[in-house]
Write a protein that holds these residues in place. Sequence first.
Motif, PDB file in Angstrom:
ATOM      1  N   GLY A 166       0.818  -1.196   0.000  1.00  0.00           N
ATOM      2  CA  GLY A 166       0.000   0.000   0.000  1.00  0.00           C
ATOM      3  C   GLY A 166       0.856   1.251   0.000  1.00  0.00           C
ATOM      4  N   GLU A 167       0.546   2.178   0.901  1.00  0.00           N
ATOM      5  CA  GLU A 167       1.276   3.447   0.971  1.00  0.00           C
ATOM      6  C   GLU A 167       2.382   3.441   2.024  1.00  0.00           C
ATOM      7  OE1 GLU A 167      -1.473   6.660   1.393  1.00  0.00           O
ATOM      8  OE2 GLU A 167      -2.674   6.057  -0.328  1.00  0.00           O
ATOM      9  N   THR A 168       2.651   2.281   2.645  1.00  0.00           N
ATOM     10  CA  THR A 168       3.733   2.209   3.625  1.00  0.00           C
ATOM     11  C   THR A 168       5.079   2.172   2.915  1.00  0.00           C
ATOM     12  OG1 THR A 168       2.337   1.050   5.218  1.00  0.00           O
ATOM     13  CG2 THR A 168       4.708   0.876   5.531  1.00  0.00           C
ATOM     14  N   SER A 169       6.008   2.977   3.389  1.00  0.00           N
ATOM     15  CA  SER A 169       7.322   3.081   2.749  1.00  0.00           C
ATOM     16  C   SER A 169       8.044   1.732   2.755  1.00  0.00           C
ATOM     17  CB  SER A 169       8.187   4.105   3.488  1.00  0.00           C
ATOM     18  OG  SER A 169       7.568   5.378   3.491  1.00  0.00           O
ATOM     19  N   PRO A 170       8.757   1.417   1.686  1.00  0.00           N
ATOM     20  CA  PRO A 170       9.521   0.163   1.644  1.00  0.00           C
ATOM     21  C   PRO A 170      10.757   0.240   2.528  1.00  0.00           C
ATOM     22  CG  PRO A 170       9.936   1.431  -0.332  1.00  0.00           C
ATOM     23  CD  PRO A 170       8.856   2.167   0.415  1.00  0.00           C
TER      24      PRO A 170
ATOM     25  N   GLY B 192      13.689 -13.439 -10.474  1.00  0.00           N
ATOM     26  CA  GLY B 192      12.759 -14.546 -10.242  1.00  0.00           C
ATOM     27  C   GLY B 192      11.490 -14.072  -9.578  1.00  0.00           C
ATOM     28  N   ALA B 193      11.624 -13.126  -8.648  1.00  0.00           N
ATOM     29  CA  ALA B 193      10.449 -12.564  -7.976  1.00  0.00           C
ATOM     30  C   ALA B 193       9.581 -11.807  -8.971  1.00  0.00           C
ATOM     31  CB  ALA B 193      10.885 -11.648  -6.839  1.00  0.00           C
ATOM     32  N   ARG B 194      10.213 -11.087  -9.910  1.00  0.00           N
ATOM     33  CA  ARG B 194       9.461 -10.332 -10.921  1.00  0.00           C
ATOM     34  C   ARG B 194       8.663 -11.289 -11.815  1.00  0.00           C
ATOM     35  NH1 ARG B 194      13.398  -7.957 -12.615  1.00  0.00           N
ATOM     36  NH2 ARG B 194      13.223  -6.097 -11.311  1.00  0.00           N
ATOM     37  N   LEU B 195       9.301 -12.376 -12.232  1.00  0.00           N
ATOM     38  CA  LEU B 195       8.622 -13.365 -13.072  1.00  0.00           C
ATOM     39  C   LEU B 195       7.479 -14.041 -12.309  1.00  0.00           C
ATOM     40  CD1 LEU B 195      11.688 -15.004 -14.865  1.00  0.00           C
ATOM     41  CD2 LEU B 195       9.927 -13.573 -15.905  1.00  0.00           C
TER      42      LEU B 195
ATOM     43  N   ALA C 227       0.316  -5.008  -6.686  1.00  0.00           N
ATOM     44  CA  ALA C 227       1.056  -3.751  -6.752  1.00  0.00           C
ATOM     45  C   ALA C 227       2.432  -3.826  -6.087  1.00  0.00           C
ATOM     46  CB  ALA C 227       0.237  -2.629  -6.106  1.00  0.00           C
ATOM     47  N   LEU C 228       2.776  -4.980  -5.524  1.00  0.00           N
ATOM     48  CA  LEU C 228       4.063  -5.116  -4.844  1.00  0.00           C
ATOM     49  C   LEU C 228       5.229  -4.979  -5.815  1.00  0.00           C
ATOM     50  CD1 LEU C 228       3.496  -8.160  -2.444  1.00  0.00           C
ATOM     51  CD2 LEU C 228       3.569  -5.737  -1.839  1.00  0.00           C
ATOM     52  N   LYS C 229       6.325  -4.431  -5.322  1.00  0.00           N
ATOM     53  CA  LYS C 229       7.568  -4.435  -6.065  1.00  0.00           C
ATOM     54  C   LYS C 229       8.224  -5.814  -5.905  1.00  0.00           C
ATOM     55  CE  LYS C 229       7.486  -0.008  -7.135  1.00  0.00           C
ATOM     56  NZ  LYS C 229       7.307   0.451  -8.538  1.00  0.00           N
TER      57      LYS C 229
ATOM     58  N   ARG D 116      11.599 -10.273  -0.440  1.00  0.00           N
ATOM     59  CA  ARG D 116      11.955 -10.121   0.977  1.00  0.00           C
ATOM     60  C   ARG D 116      10.938 -10.795   1.883  1.00  0.00           C
ATOM     61  NH1 ARG D 116      11.412  -6.628   5.318  1.00  0.00           N
ATOM     62  NH2 ARG D 116       9.736  -5.479   4.310  1.00  0.00           N
ATOM     63  N   GLU D 117       9.657 -10.689   1.508  1.00  0.00           N
ATOM     64  CA  GLU D 117       8.611 -11.327   2.303  1.00  0.00           C
ATOM     65  C   GLU D 117       8.755 -12.846   2.321  1.00  0.00           C
ATOM     66  OE1 GLU D 117       5.685 -10.214   4.137  1.00  0.00           O
ATOM     67  OE2 GLU D 117       7.174  -8.619   4.247  1.00  0.00           O
ATOM     68  N   LEU D 118       8.961 -13.430   1.149  1.00  0.00           N
ATOM     69  CA  LEU D 118       9.036 -14.891   1.092  1.00  0.00           C
ATOM     70  C   LEU D 118      10.314 -15.424   1.719  1.00  0.00           C
ATOM     71  CD1 LEU D 118       7.406 -15.753  -2.342  1.00  0.00           C
ATOM     72  CD2 LEU D 118       6.427 -15.843  -0.057  1.00  0.00           C
TER      73      LEU D 118
END
Length: 318
Positions: free
Chosen positions: A102-106, A186-189, A236-238, A244-246
Amino acid sequence: MAKSITRLGKPPEDSGFGAAVDPYANQLDKVGRRKRILRVWQTAYLGGLGKHVQFMQFGQPGLRPLIWLHSVDYPMAPPWGLCVDAADMGFSVVSVRRPGFGETSPVSTIAEEVRLLSDFLEEAEFENAVLIAEGTARRAGLRLAQASERIAFTLLARPAYAAPSFGSIEPWIRDLLIQTVQTDAGARLALTAISHFGRRSGHLSLYENFLKVESDTQFIHSQTRDLAEAWACVCALKPETFRRELRNLEPDPSLTPGALAGFPGIAVIGADTQAEWRTSFEAKSAELEIATAILPSGSLFALYQNAGALLQLIEDCA
């Protein structure tokens, strides 16, 4: 006690950050207990860090804060009915969108996430708070709880600290998860593939087929609006945030035997969690020396479909 945080912090003049929206989700006496009550997302500016945190606060000031940190799979606030029930039991739900959502800074590291969340708690002046950290929020949530005097009790929900395998997850989803943790490319794909599946077959189908748990499926079809918002947030995630989450699912070297002995908290899963994961969860929790509880139903959405049991557990333990 909970404080209203509708105007937490003040952004610089050139930030483009507008006035915070006053919450109207907490006036239960004016709208009736069981009418649909909108939950309002707001964005707070943390002047000390120059960063933003998006959050939803439900419940009148003066209630005990129930800070809710979501997992990557469902970046959404609890259902409105759970929020109403929590208010009835004396809790103000504060659902926080974590860094990069969302709108929380990375952020780039767990340490940065903990500092961001800690500053949010400090500026809001929360006291005696209960923290719920779901899934991939477990690592940051646990470290936040250990570092902040404002957190009195912590519930680690489906903490994912002991899954020896992928169990019955669909092979293509398993492969995407493995691909994601290896590189940002890999995350992008993986994100592209997941978004494509969601557009082709519908995001509800993706949630249904992730674990194929009937009680979760019932929840999914009862909360289509919330699922749509959560899905939009995931899409919408980068790639770097997704990766980083996984990576939070990888073994945590700090969780050595006895690491949580005396920790004021409990680890929780749903009764419909697949047997292999439940067995490893119970074994790892015993090794860490943290108490456990099993909610009556569900797996991925166990907290949300067992509001009464969850809130009673918190009231009894915290």
